[in-house]
Design a protein around this motif. Structure first.
Motif, mmCIF file in Angstrom:
data_model
loop_
_atom_site.group_PDB
_atom_site.id
_atom_site.type_symbol
_atom_site.label_atom_id
_atom_site.label_comp_id
_atom_site.label_asym_id
_atom_site.label_seq_id
_atom_site.Cartn_x
_atom_site.Cartn_y
_atom_site.Cartn_z
ATOM 1 N N PRO A 1 0.825 -1.208 0.000
ATOM 2 C CA PRO A 1 0.000 0.000 0.000
ATOM 3 C C PRO A 1 0.858 1.257 0.000
ATOM 4 N N THR A 2 0.196 2.392 -0.102
ATOM 5 C CA THR A 2 0.915 3.660 -0.279
ATOM 6 C C THR A 2 1.539 4.194 1.004
ATOM 7 N N GLU A 3 1.101 3.704 2.159
ATOM 8 C CA GLU A 3 1.575 4.255 3.432
ATOM 9 C C GLU A 3 2.224 3.179 4.288
ATOM 10 N N ASP A 4 3.293 3.552 4.962
ATOM 11 C CA ASP A 4 3.900 2.735 6.011
ATOM 12 C C ASP A 4 4.895 3.610 6.758
ATOM 13 N N PRO A 5 4.481 4.202 7.874
ATOM 14 C CA PRO A 5 5.369 5.117 8.590
ATOM 15 C C PRO A 5 6.556 4.427 9.241
ATOM 16 N N TYR A 6 6.564 3.092 9.263
ATOM 17 C CA TYR A 6 7.649 2.353 9.894
ATOM 18 C C TYR A 6 8.699 1.864 8.898
ATOM 19 N N ASN A 7 8.372 1.925 7.602
ATOM 20 C CA ASN A 7 9.307 1.378 6.620
ATOM 21 C C ASN A 7 9.097 2.068 5.275
ATOM 22 N N GLY A 8 9.957 3.004 4.966
ATOM 23 C CA GLY A 8 9.822 3.774 3.737
ATOM 24 C C GLY A 8 10.056 2.973 2.476
ATOM 25 N N ASP A 9 10.702 1.816 2.593
ATOM 26 C CA ASP A 9 10.918 0.986 1.414
ATOM 27 C C ASP A 9 9.606 0.473 0.831
ATOM 28 N N HIS A 10 8.616 0.246 1.691
ATOM 29 C CA HIS A 10 7.342 -0.296 1.211
ATOM 30 C C HIS A 10 6.581 0.699 0.334
ATOM 31 N N PRO A 11 6.385 1.946 0.777
ATOM 32 C CA PRO A 11 5.773 2.932 -0.131
ATOM 33 C C PRO A 11 6.605 3.188 -1.388
ATOM 34 N N ALA A 12 7.935 3.099 -1.261
ATOM 35 C CA ALA A 12 8.783 3.291 -2.445
ATOM 36 C C ALA A 12 8.511 2.201 -3.470
ATOM 37 N N ALA A 13 8.366 0.961 -3.014
ATOM 38 C CA ALA A 13 8.048 -0.140 -3.923
ATOM 39 C C ALA A 13 6.673 0.068 -4.550
ATOM 40 N N ASN A 14 5.732 0.557 -3.765
ATOM 41 C CA ASN A 14 4.394 0.848 -4.293
ATOM 42 C C ASN A 14 4.463 1.858 -5.427
ATOM 43 N N ARG A 15 5.192 2.952 -5.209
ATOM 44 C CA ARG A 15 5.264 4.003 -6.228
ATOM 45 C C ARG A 15 5.880 3.465 -7.511
ATOM 46 N N MET A 16 6.924 2.681 -7.385
ATOM 47 C CA MET A 16 7.567 2.132 -8.578
ATOM 48 C C MET A 16 6.658 1.137 -9.290
ATOM 49 N N ALA A 17 5.947 0.325 -8.504
ATOM 50 C CA ALA A 17 5.048 -0.666 -9.102
ATOM 51 C C ALA A 17 3.943 0.012 -9.905
ATOM 52 N N LEU A 18 3.364 1.087 -9.348
ATOM 53 C CA LEU A 18 2.275 1.778 -10.037
ATOM 54 C C LEU A 18 2.782 2.578 -11.232
ATOM 55 N N GLU A 19 3.941 3.209 -11.071
ATOM 56 C CA GLU A 19 4.489 3.981 -12.192
ATOM 57 C C GLU A 19 4.833 3.056 -13.352
ATOM 58 N N ALA A 20 5.484 1.938 -13.069
ATOM 59 C CA ALA A 20 5.859 1.012 -14.132
ATOM 60 C C ALA A 20 4.623 0.426 -14.806
ATOM 61 N N ARG A 21 3.563 0.203 -14.037
ATOM 62 C CA ARG A 21 2.305 -0.306 -14.608
ATOM 63 C C ARG A 21 1.754 0.667 -15.645
ATOM 64 N N VAL A 22 1.800 1.953 -15.346
ATOM 65 C CA VAL A 22 1.297 2.964 -16.282
ATOM 66 C C VAL A 22 2.213 3.069 -17.507
ATOM 67 N N LEU A 23 3.513 3.116 -17.270
ATOM 68 C CA LEU A 23 4.458 3.251 -18.383
ATOM 69 C C LEU A 23 4.404 2.043 -19.310
ATOM 70 N N ALA A 24 4.175 0.859 -18.732
ATOM 71 C CA ALA A 24 4.124 -0.359 -19.552
ATOM 72 C C ALA A 24 2.916 -0.363 -20.484
ATOM 73 N N GLN A 25 1.921 0.494 -20.201
ATOM 74 C CA GLN A 25 0.739 0.604 -21.055
ATOM 75 C C GLN A 25 0.944 1.582 -22.206
ATOM 76 N N ALA A 26 1.989 2.401 -22.114
ATOM 77 C CA ALA A 26 2.183 3.489 -23.080
ATOM 78 C C ALA A 26 2.927 2.981 -24.306
ATOM 79 N N ILE A 27 2.278 3.024 -25.452
ATOM 80 C CA ILE A 27 2.880 2.479 -26.668
ATOM 81 C C ILE A 27 4.132 3.246 -27.065
ATOM 82 N N GLY A 28 4.230 4.501 -26.666
ATOM 83 C CA GLY A 28 5.396 5.299 -27.017
ATOM 84 C C GLY A 28 6.548 5.186 -26.045
#
Length: 261
Positions: A134-161
């Motif tokens: 999930p997007t929040e975890d005040p005890y471990n910043g690595d978890h939100p960082a993984a979330n952001r990368m997972a969602l960003e890559a999901r969007v970019l992987a849809q972009a034909i360009g």
């Protein structure tokens, strides 16, 4: 930090090339143990149905989630090897493939190169379902960082360009698995998944993670609690004895349906 262990984009799954397509699940996880504690049941269920499950493990959790090994005097390379072996055995027990990126934890830092590699994994696996933090975890910043990368890559992987290997993907539904302290992380159990039939498999995978043995009972107890909630929300509450084990998930995107259920 490097992710030299990240693999090149593999060939598309044969079942997708012809005939009935096989379903595919992609799990994007920050550390070597996260996918087991939080989504081991979902992974085992998918694998038991003959589906392909790929785990993108961004770090080994070598610095922040391997305290036992550090106290024993192990060195960094030794700890990485220990955690890699644990994660490989756990993934095998669940019926999944795991790919390691060795991106470095505490902190896990997003880079353009790492995002590109994740895009390649999305396009190679063509996931029908994505599981991540999930997007929040005040005890471990690595978890939100993984979330952001997972969602960003999901969007970019849809972009034909967007440059990169492989075919573009659709828009697979995303499920956030439960963080260690949900009350502090804004987590609400919107989906309760019955994992009773694969619980023994998940427990076996958990027991592969000797570096975090202190979590075995915690996540067993959590599965019991979520199982009680599942039964309470599944129909008449008749007070009957049951042994139901469950995992909880959130959905960041709308559910698509033709009827309400």
């Amino acid at each position: 930090m490097t992710h030299g262990n990240a693999p090149a984009s593999p060939a598309p799954d044969d079942a997708r090339a012809g005939g009935a397509p096989s379903r595919s699940t992609l799990v994007v996880t920050a550390h070597a143990g996260d996918f087991v504690w939080r989504a081991g049941g979902a992974i085992a269920l998918a694998a038991a149905r003959g589906e392909k499950v790929t785990i993108a493990c961004l770090t080994f959790g070598e610095r922040g989630e391997s305290a036992k090994a550090w106290r024993e005097g192990k060195k960094l390379d030794e700890i990485k090897a220990i955690r890699r072996d644990e994660a490989e055995r756990a993934a095998a027990a669940l019926g999944a493939e795991v790919r390691f990126f060795d991106a470095g934890d505490y902190p896990l830092v997003a880079t353009a190169e790492l995002t590109d590699t994740l895009v390649e994994v999305y396009r190679a696996t063509q996931p029908d379902v994505v599981l991540t933090h999930p997007t929040e975890d005040p005890y471990n910043g690595d978890h939100p960082a993984a979330n952001r990368m997972a969602l960003e890559a999901r969007v970019l992987a849809q972009a034909i360009g967007y440059p990169g290997e492989g075919e573009i993907i659709g828009a697979p539904p995303v499920f956030y698995f439960e963080p260690h302290q949900p009350e502090m992380s804004g987590f609400k159990p919107e989906v309760l998944l019955d994992i009773t039939e694969v619980w023994d498999t998940k427990r076996k995978a958990m027991e592969c993670l000797a570096a975090q043995q202190h979590l075995w009972d915690y996540y067993t107890d959590l599965a019991v609690r979520r199982g009680v909630q599942l039964k309470r929300n599944a129909g008449p509450n008749l007070g009957l004895a049951h042994r139901t084990m469950a995992e909880a998930y959130m959905r960041p995107y709308p559910q698509i349906a033709k009827e309400l259920a």
